[in-house]
Design a protein around this motif. Structure first.
Motif, mmCIF file in Angstrom:
data_model
loop_
_atom_site.group_PDB
_atom_site.id
_atom_site.type_symbol
_atom_site.label_atom_id
_atom_site.label_comp_id
_atom_site.label_asym_id
_atom_site.label_seq_id
_atom_site.Cartn_x
_atom_site.Cartn_y
_atom_site.Cartn_z
ATOM 1 N N ARG A 159 0.797 -1.363 0.141
ATOM 2 C CA ARG A 159 -0.102 -0.047 -0.023
ATOM 3 C C ARG A 159 1.036 1.168 -0.064
ATOM 4 O O ARG A 159 0.500 2.238 -0.598
ATOM 5 N N LYS A 160 1.967 1.189 0.529
ATOM 6 C CA LYS A 160 2.691 2.325 0.732
ATOM 7 C C LYS A 160 4.473 2.068 0.759
ATOM 8 O O LYS A 160 4.440 0.935 1.717
ATOM 9 N N TYR A 162 8.507 3.835 1.402
ATOM 10 C CA TYR A 162 9.091 5.012 1.587
ATOM 11 C C TYR A 162 10.690 4.635 1.453
ATOM 12 O O TYR A 162 11.033 3.532 2.100
ATOM 13 N N SER A 247 1.178 4.105 -3.176
ATOM 14 C CA SER A 247 1.784 5.557 -3.547
ATOM 15 C C SER A 247 3.403 5.239 -2.833
ATOM 16 O O SER A 247 3.291 4.260 -1.917
ATOM 17 N N TYR A 268 4.752 -1.122 3.243
ATOM 18 C CA TYR A 268 3.730 -1.437 4.091
ATOM 19 C C TYR A 268 2.755 -2.174 3.510
ATOM 20 O O TYR A 268 2.174 -1.642 2.178
ATOM 21 N N GLY A 269 2.265 -3.400 3.923
ATOM 22 C CA GLY A 269 1.182 -4.026 3.142
ATOM 23 C C GLY A 269 -0.108 -3.952 3.773
ATOM 24 O O GLY A 269 -0.135 -3.398 5.008
#
Lengths: 383, 383, 383, 383
Positions: A159-160, A162, A247, A268-269
């Motif tokens: 999901r995200k 960095y 993103s 992150y999932g």
């Protein structure tokens, strides 16, 4: 038998040439046999001598190296050519090496421009020879573990993410002095259109796509020249969209005063998260919604075959940057040896960066610089 | 020119033999040229083949290796013999190598007994050849930095030191299965009178004396066999007195379940303290009474010449266990090369463990086991 | 309703008195109502005023406080008396408070001597009033989690434990200046026979017995006065035997220059290990032989009822020393409130240190000092 | 004398109300005297009883609380009203309290909308009463130290900042169940136009402006609703331009699975960098171009007066979230007490967030949501 290795670039004072030699030496799978270490014939010779090469295997130019080695008997000539020159001198030697029957190890970013990268892709497509691109960080065992945990859906749909690469070494106008490393990296004629984005941004970008298994589709960049007088970006921050709709954020800076090279990624999932950073390279944190965080470690019995394959010592004996770099050389050697022996290479051996990663890296550079100049929020990723 | 290296021990399945080969290879200063990898001739041959050695340089015994190599022309024969066998097979090959004109790299502990160690000391005293004992942890750049900070009195007179080496890998009766590493380390016939104290306690002891520059004068040991059926100690804790009147604590355990190999030292002087641990090997914490703790890092410009000499990459590219190990090989090679060239070796090159450290290590083993059996609190350190 | 609290000691400049007031205030379960803050009546009054107490509830001595409060109506007089004086002024006020119908909170170590401790134990045995001894570190949620993991045999039978309490604040001769904290702690007339062993060694000892659920049976101590001119020990290291046959090491030092207060414990069982340290107080590491280390955290849903009961905020909002201290006050208040309401107190509320822990702490002090003076290796733990 | 405190909101089950009570209690500077804990009169009463309030000081609505308290004698009525309701119930109680002569403590974000914030700013401008906005993280001693190091130009002109607030607790559709905290925070009618950006993004924004002393002038946001069915953003990443020309990145997420509340800031100047994170709240890393990183710690003698003023215990006794929160209450109380006594408040006491920070926080929310919807890269910061 060791693979015979020729080196282009890497004369005295070069940082990355020495690293390549250490990485190639570690596992005893290569023998440095020939080199064109500098475009200055005398300097090339001096480097060759200091490395214990025969005088007749030290050349004054990459062209000479390739041409002369090609004329040697097959059992004697170099099999792999490693290219550790500045970016503007990547494409021609790589093309020529592939076209003349040599495998290639190439430092990143792959070329000077995306156009060159696509050309090299075509050259490689018609060559029987292979190319390994040294995106070092994908060689760390715990980075490979992270990739496996995403691929196996252990943390669920991504999901995200960095990813960051902070450095401080260009906080001052180093290129104004006699810092050779700074000089070429900040020079558009040698580095290309990007500074920080090319030098370390591409590493962060590669790490992001490698670990998530996703592709960047759009980006929005804030690209800065912070130090007065500098010609290329020394800082940038990028918002990204990934191919599954997730993103991400990528930051890379060379003016983060006091930072070393702590490239770091967090993914992150739906079910959990992953965190890895070079400063604690033998650890992968796996975080869960409702359970204790797990500390996965290099050299243990419970990690994936990819992580196990890429470490050399039992848990608790830290392996670092040179071992990660050596993993690229080792996997490339295993792949080439498999080919020589007619055996299929293992999935673990085949897991090294190559042409496709190089083309995407160059597309990242051109996309991110274009986005930096654009007033629009989102710029499509060039393909 | 590379130094020609012969190896005794290190056949397939051996842990430390592979580590020695990696460490010797990294800096390209040695060429593995010959070996007697196993007392089983066929196994020795198989290992030699897999390592790419000429068949005529693979021997069936260490005696054969030494005798045959000695008969080769000087420009061809191995110059350094590295001995990576279990403890009971250290002394004889080392003695024979030194007496027959070969330099020696020897795994720790130096010998099977203190008596053997003293004999080897005498052999070495009359030999023109040198010996390097692989106390790995003294090869870390930040351990060297710690030693310099003590030597320069930066932290003032040493008052207290703690050194620890916790492992968990012998928490179960591993020697009951097919764990070769466990089997010989827990066998009095191959390991000597000590288990954990010899295998890792000597590392901790060496680290303590190396960093503090002091000598242990008395000790008080609690030595335990924790796992049922085991023949040698797998855990021990020791109170120590140092030559300047300071006190110290040394702990080593192989039943600290879940621990890897995080050897760690803390030294406190009148003005400040030092802390280093393998799990964060590129960092040395320097603590002060009234100022912020300093984080000193490998690869920076502000560390001592000893720390700088023993790292290969700029700050932030972690170097680990293999690099520390390689530093021993590299410094030994630099010392031997200096001798060959008639130049004096640098203080940094000469900073590798040798006979004296080996004798003290064996004295530690015999002292600590004696203390463990004694009802008296303090046992004098054997010398 | 809040419990009415009287304080003995804790005048201006006292460290631990202020901490007790913060800890008692946090959860709003106590109202500071009366105090004899100093043996100097004027100083006591000034402290009382600054704390907003009624003038008639500020006393010139502890005797006066106890006598006067006793004469107040039950609904008005203080219910709990907290004693935060130096060690030599623990026993008499505590005895008098218990005998006159007040509950007691008492700073550690419980008394000046073991003899006093045993006397207090007898007083308490015949009193209907309760005593809470402020061994702060047992109030941390993750220390309680550690205790539960041992008690539930999650890590198997305990085999080895290490506990340490390093400080650096007495590295110089602080008692020569105007440091009140240093003055009484290093004065045998006020501190007792031990310095560091009494002040912080008892904390480490309590933590060891609390977490392991075991008792020390024998010990072997190296006790030192490091700073010239000091009258009591400022450093000590102790080997210990535990009631299940396991061994342990306890170190405490006040001359570990640059160290703050990082009390730390590690416990190893047959199946795994635990590590907790105050510097990362909301984390408990749980280590396994063949699985990733778990990071257990305060404020999560998966920790034990004891850990949950002793935290106030969701995970990631760090709770610290004052909260741990407040947990002692809170659990004592919950226990007293349960009694007042005729309900049984919960096991979580009852989990605070009391007389038994105090007696063992004093026995530790006398045992460890005796061992320090003995030539024998092992000294039986006094009981 | 303690300040008499009335509370609006904070009934049973509320998270932040309990935190406010703990924070107000810690230093003994407030006495919780009255409350309207719920709009349900019975629930309000029950909470009041459980907190030991007089029945006549527990009200059924905030209006009643303000009106009734106002009619009490000045020496008896509450002096400060703390408002801990969801965002849509911030403005009216705060306005009414200020207009009726009460000081206000208000949870963040200050109001439901920027328009309300500006209205409240006007109300406050004409009121003699003060307002404290609980941006907790600015209460940490090491955050204050960071601000001082920037203000004093210790790290030189700021060039780059990164601030992040990752959480994972909204990874699932929590608002679909009975999670009260999730329900209102994801409800546009109670939370406002932003979810994550309002709840934690404003904290990150405040921390950025507080530490750097700079203002955001432009931003570029990627705002996402990740969890299906959710009505407000649960994730966002923002590029920012600061008033001195520097750039920054702010990320906040509630779907970073496995993350707790590790808000973290890094600021880089021309000379050095700063790093602080809540998970290691008592440490500030100060990084330099050519010197060891410094570890600055709470409770030491070398930190600024602002850092010292905001801690309670000597170094090494960790202070956490509740202490940081309590610092806001304490500084507000010190400011009010100074006013009552006619003395000027110290700069340290006056250092608490107030109306101006609240207006900027609401401007951030509206700017960032507008930017998230815009196709343009840069959106001017609303003022």
């Amino acid at each position: 038998m060791k693979l015979r290795l020729g080196m282009i670039g890497g004369g005295q004072g070069a940082f990355i040439g020495a690293v390549h030699r250490l990485a190639a030496a570690l596992d005893g799978m290569y023998e440095l046999t020939a080199g064109a270490f500098s475009s200055d014939a005398e300097k090339s010779r001096a480097t060759g001598v200091s490395l214990g090469l025969s005088a007749d295997r030290v050349y004054a130019s990459y062209q000479e190296l390739i041409e002369q080695e090609k004329q040697r008997p097959e059992a004697d000539r170099v099999q792999v050519i490693t290219i550790v020159t500045p970016n503007h001198l990547h494409f021609e030697p790589a093309r020529m090496a592939l076209e003349n029957g040599f495998h290639v190890v190439l430092d990143k970013p792959m070329t000077f421009s995306l156009a060159e990268a696509k050309q090299l892709e075509q050259v490689a497509a018609t060559s029987s020879k292979k190319l390994c691109l040294t995106h070092t960080y994908s060689g760390y065992p715990m980075v490979k573990e992270a990739r496996q945990l995403v691929a196996n859906a252990t943390i669920g749909k991504v999901r995200k993410a960095y990813v960051e690469y902070p450095q401080g070494w260009l906080s001052n106008f180093e290129e104004g002095g006699d810092n050779k490393q700074a000089a070429w990296r900040t020079d558009p004629a040698r580095s290309g259109i990007a500074g920080s984005m090319g030098d370390i941004g591409t590493h962060a970008f590669n790490l992001l796509e490698y670990v998530t298994g996703l592709q960047v589709t759009q980006l929005c960049a804030d690209i800065n020249i912070v130090v007065a007088g500098r010609q290329l970006d020394d800082d940038g921050s990028v918002l990204l969209k990934l191919s599954n709709g997730a993103s991400a954020v990528l930051t890379a800076s060379q003016i983060a005063a006091g930072e070393e090279n702590n490239i770091r990624i967090r993914v992150y999932g739906e079910l959990g998260g992953l965190e890895w950073q070079q400063a604690d390279a033998n650890t992968l944190q796996v975080k869960w919604l409702d359970k204790p965080t797990e500390i996965r470690r290099t050299g243990t019995g419970y990690v994936s075959s990819f992580a196990q394959h890429n470490s050399r010592t039992p848990a608790g004996h830290p392996e670092g940057y040179l071992e990660a770099f050596a993993n690229l050389y080792r996997n490339f050697a295993l792949t080439l040896q498999a080919e020589l022996s007619g055996e299929p290479a293992s999935p673990e051996a085949l897991d090294y960066p190559s042409i496709a990663e190089g083309v995407r890296g160059m597309a990242f550079i051109e996309s991110v610089i274009a986005s930096g100049k654009s007033d629009k929020k989102w710029t499509d990723f060039l393909v």
